[in-house]
Design a protein around this motif. Structure first.
Motif, PDB file in Angstrom:
ATOM      1  N   LEU A  85       1.112  -1.054   0.128  1.00  0.00           N
ATOM      2  CA  LEU A  85       0.090   0.151  -0.209  1.00  0.00           C
ATOM      3  C   LEU A  85       0.930   1.231  -0.009  1.00  0.00           C
ATOM      4  O   LEU A  85       1.626   1.084   0.721  1.00  0.00           O
ATOM      5  N   VAL A 126      -5.423   4.285   5.383  1.00  0.00           N
ATOM      6  CA  VAL A 126      -4.393   3.597   5.032  1.00  0.00           C
ATOM      7  C   VAL A 126      -3.789   2.749   6.434  1.00  0.00           C
ATOM      8  O   VAL A 126      -3.299   1.595   5.976  1.00  0.00           O
ATOM      9  N   HIS A 170      -1.318  -1.106  -4.102  1.00  0.00           N
ATOM     10  CA  HIS A 170      -2.699  -0.363  -3.852  1.00  0.00           C
ATOM     11  C   HIS A 170      -2.325   1.147  -3.575  1.00  0.00           C
ATOM     12  O   HIS A 170      -1.638   1.546  -2.643  1.00  0.00           O
ATOM     13  N   HIS A 208      -2.944   5.257  -3.234  1.00  0.00           N
ATOM     14  CA  HIS A 208      -4.182   6.138  -2.675  1.00  0.00           C
ATOM     15  C   HIS A 208      -3.854   7.519  -2.722  1.00  0.00           C
ATOM     16  O   HIS A 208      -2.724   8.105  -2.650  1.00  0.00           O
TER      17      HIS A 208
END
Ligand code: ADP
Length: 479
Positions: free
Chosen positions: A5, A23, A136, A138
Motif C-alpha cells: 500500500l 491506509v 494499492h 492512494h
C-alpha cells in the motif's frame, strides 16, 4: 496475498485527514487477515524520533527526475511478521514542518516531491524480496505509479488498485513539470495524463490502474457525474466496470470509548455516565458554562469549503439564540478561522473554538458532545461521523457521499435511526436539523435509543478489508 500500500500519509506516522487513518487501518486489517502487507510512505520530519525501531535498509534509491538524479534511502519498521512500514527517506523533500503546504500555500516543488515518491514506490516493488502481487495506491500523490509500472515491466508487473479518497485533489501541475516523469510525450495527451494542457497525476492513476475504488458506494456513483466529477467524470464513466465503492472502516482499537488513553472517563452502551463526565470536562476546558443539561454540539474539521463550514457558520448565527453550546476544533483556511473566532467572541458563553491539530482533543470532543455537525458540501466517505456514532454522539449530516451511506435518519428507518440528515446545502436546512436535534434532546428516551443504535453499528475494518481483497482479485483477473 502479497500487497503493497502506498500513501503520502499513514496514521500514526503522519496525518492531515482521513486518508492517513484509512491506509493505516487497512494495512493492519489485511495483515490480521493473514496477508503479507507492506506500507510505503515518506519519512517526514520527526517520524524517526517519535517511533522506535525504524532501521535503515541497505537499498539505495537513485531516481531520475527530469535531467537530474535524486538519491534517497529506505527505512523500515517491522510491526509484525506480516506487516512492515517502509519509509522513503529524502530529507530535502520530506523533512519539512508540514506535509504539503507552507501555511495556506502548497510547496512549490510538490510535483518533484511526489513524482519522486511515485518513482520510489515503483522501484520498491522490484526491491522487495517478497514481491508484491498487488500495489494499492492512494490519491494523486501516487497516481503515476500504475503507468510507471506498466511502462517498466508490462508482462510481470504487479497489479494495481487506485483508490480515490477525494476527487477534488488531483495533483495538477503545469506542462513544464511533465519532464520530471521522464515519460515520453506520447502519454501527454487527452487519453493519457494530460488535462487541459496540464499534467494530472490522479488522472494517470484512474486511466492506468487495473481497478479503481472510491471510499463509499454513493461516492463511487457520484464521481461519474459532472456535479461531483471535477472534470474526470467522463474518464470515470469510461472505466465504470473497473470502479468499485467500498466504505471505509473504523479502527475501533483506537476509536473506542472503553479503552482509550485519551478519555479519562470511559463509558459504554451499558453505562453512559462517563460520557456525561467527559462533557462537563469539555465544557470546562473550553471555558463554557458547565451544565450537563445544555445540549453540546461539536465539530472537528479541516476548515475548507468542502466541509460546509460556511453554512455551519450561518446556521449557528441563526441558532445561537437557543439554549445550546457549540465547540469547534479545526485547522485550515485563515478566513474561516477568523470567522469562527469572531463568532466565539460575540457569543462567549455559547461558542468556543480551538485551532490547530490535536488528536487527543478530537477524541474528547467526539466523546463529550451530544451532537456532531458534518454539513459537508460533498464527502467521499467521512470518518468523523462514524466515530461519532460509536461515541454515542448523534451525527447531523448532509445527504452526500459516505455521510448518506453511514447515518440513518428517522425518515428512513424509525427503529434504526441514529442521526439527523438534511439534503439542501443551506444554512437554513442545517439550522432546521439543529432544531430537530434540540427537540430530540428534550426527549431523553428517544435520544438514548438513537445513541444506542449508533453505538451498535459496526464499521470494523475486517469486513472492509475482505471487500478490498475481492477487488484485488478482480485486478489480478484484469487483462
Ligand atoms: P477528511 O479526511 O476529509 O479531513 P474525515 O472525516 O474522513 O475527513 O477524517 C477527518 C479525520 O481527521 C478524523 O480523524 C478527524 O478527527 C481528524 N481531524 C480533522 N481535523 C482535525 C484537527 N484539527 N485536530 C485533530 N484531528 C482532526
Amino acid at each position: 496475498m502479497k500487497i503493497l500500500l502506498a500513501s503520502s500519509e499513514i496514521h500514526p506516522y503522519s496525518k492531515t485527514g482521513g486518508l492517513a487513518d484509512m491506509v493505516g487501518a487497512l494495512g493492519k486489517a489485511l495483515a490480521r487477515a493473514g496477508h503479507q502487507v507492506g506500507l510505503v510512505t515518506p519519512l517526514y520530519a520527526g517520524i524517526r524520533e517519535r517511533f522506535a525501531g525504524i532501521r535503515p535498509l541497505d537499498w539505495k534509491l537513485d531516481v531520475a527526475l527530469g535531467p537530474r538524479r535524486v538519491s534517497g534511502a529506505v527505512c523500515a519498521l517491522a510491526l509484525n511478521e506480516r506487516l512492515t512500514i517502509y519509509f522513503i527517506d529524502q530529507p530535502d523533500f520530506y523533512s519539512r514542518p508540514s506535509l504539503y503546504q507552507d501555511g495556506d500555500v502548497d510547496y512549490p516543488d510538490n510535483a518533484e516531491r511526489f513524482i519522486f515518491f511515485s518513482k520510489a514506490v515503483a522501484h520498491m516493488t522490484r526491491l522487495l524480496p517478497w514481491e508484491p502481487e498487488v500495489v494499492h495506491l492512494h490519491d494523486w500523490q501516487v497516481g503515476l505509479v500504475p503507468l510507471l509500472l506498466k511502462r517498466e515491466k508490462p508482462a510481470s508487473t504487479p497489479r494495481t488498485c487506485m483508490t480515490i479518497h477525494n476527487l477534488a485533489y488531483q495533483g495538477v501541475f503545469p506542462r513544464s513539470q511533465y519532464p520530471l516523469t521522464n515519460l515520453p510525450w506520447d502519454f501527454f495527451n487527452m487519453n493519457g495524463v494530460e488535462f487541459y494542457g496540464h499534467l494530472n497525476c490522479l488522472k494517470a492513476g484512474i486511466g492506468y490502474a487495473d481497478v479503481i475504488t472510491a471510499v463509499s458506494p454513493r461516492y463511487a456513483r457520484e464521481i461519474t457525474t459532472p456535479e461531483f466529477g471535477f472534470g474526470l467524470d467522463g474518464l470515470l464513466r469510461q472505466r465504470q466496470r473497473a470502479l468499485f465503492g467500498i466504505l471505509n472502516g473504523v479502527d475501533y482499537e483506537e476509536w473506542n470509548t472503553v479503552n482509550n488513553p485519551f478519555l479519562r472517563h470511559p463509558y459504554s452502551a451499558e453505562d453512559l455516565s462517563g460520557k456525561t463526565a467527559g462533557k462537563l470536562e469539555l465544557q470546562r476546558e473550553f471555558g463554557l458554562p458547565i451544565d450537563e443539561r445544555i445540549p453540546l454540539f461539536g465539530s472537528i474539521t479541516r476548515l475548507v469549503d468542502q466541509k460546509g463550514v460556511d453554512i455551519q457558520l450561518g446556521a449557528l448565527e441563526e441558532m445561537l439564540g437557543a439554549n445550546l453550546q457549540f465547540i469547534l476544533l479545526g485547522s485550515g483556511m485563515k478566513a474561516y478561522e477568523w470567522a469562527y473566532r469572531s463568532l466565539a467572541n460575540r457569543f462567549p458563553s455559547k461558542t468556543a473554538v480551538q485551532f490547530g491539530y490535536d488528536q487527543g482533543l478530537s477524541h474528547r470532543i467526539e466523546a463529550g458532545c451530544d451532537f456532531f455537525l458534518m454539513p459537508s458540501r460533498y464527502e467521499p466517505c467521512g470518518l468523523s461521523q462514524m466515530y461519532s456514532l460509536r461515541y454515542g454522539t448523534l451525527p447531523i449530516v448532509r445527504i452526500t457521499g459516505g455521510l448518506d451511506d453511514t447515518v440513518v435518519d428517522i425518515a428512513e428507518d424509525q427503529e434504526k435511526a441514529d442521526g439527523i440528515k438534511f439534503a439542501e446545502y443551506s444554512s437554513q436546512a442545517l439550522a432546521k436539523s439543529i432544531r430537530k436535534a434540540l427537540a430530540l434532546y428534550a426527549e431523553p428516551e428517544l435520544l438514548r435509543r438513537y445513541q444506542l443504535n449508533g453505538m451498535a453499528v459496526d464499521f470494523s475494518w475486517d469486513r472492509t478489508a475482505q471487500q478490498y481483497v475481492k477487488v484485488y482479485e478482480q485486478a489480478q483477473q484484469a487483462v
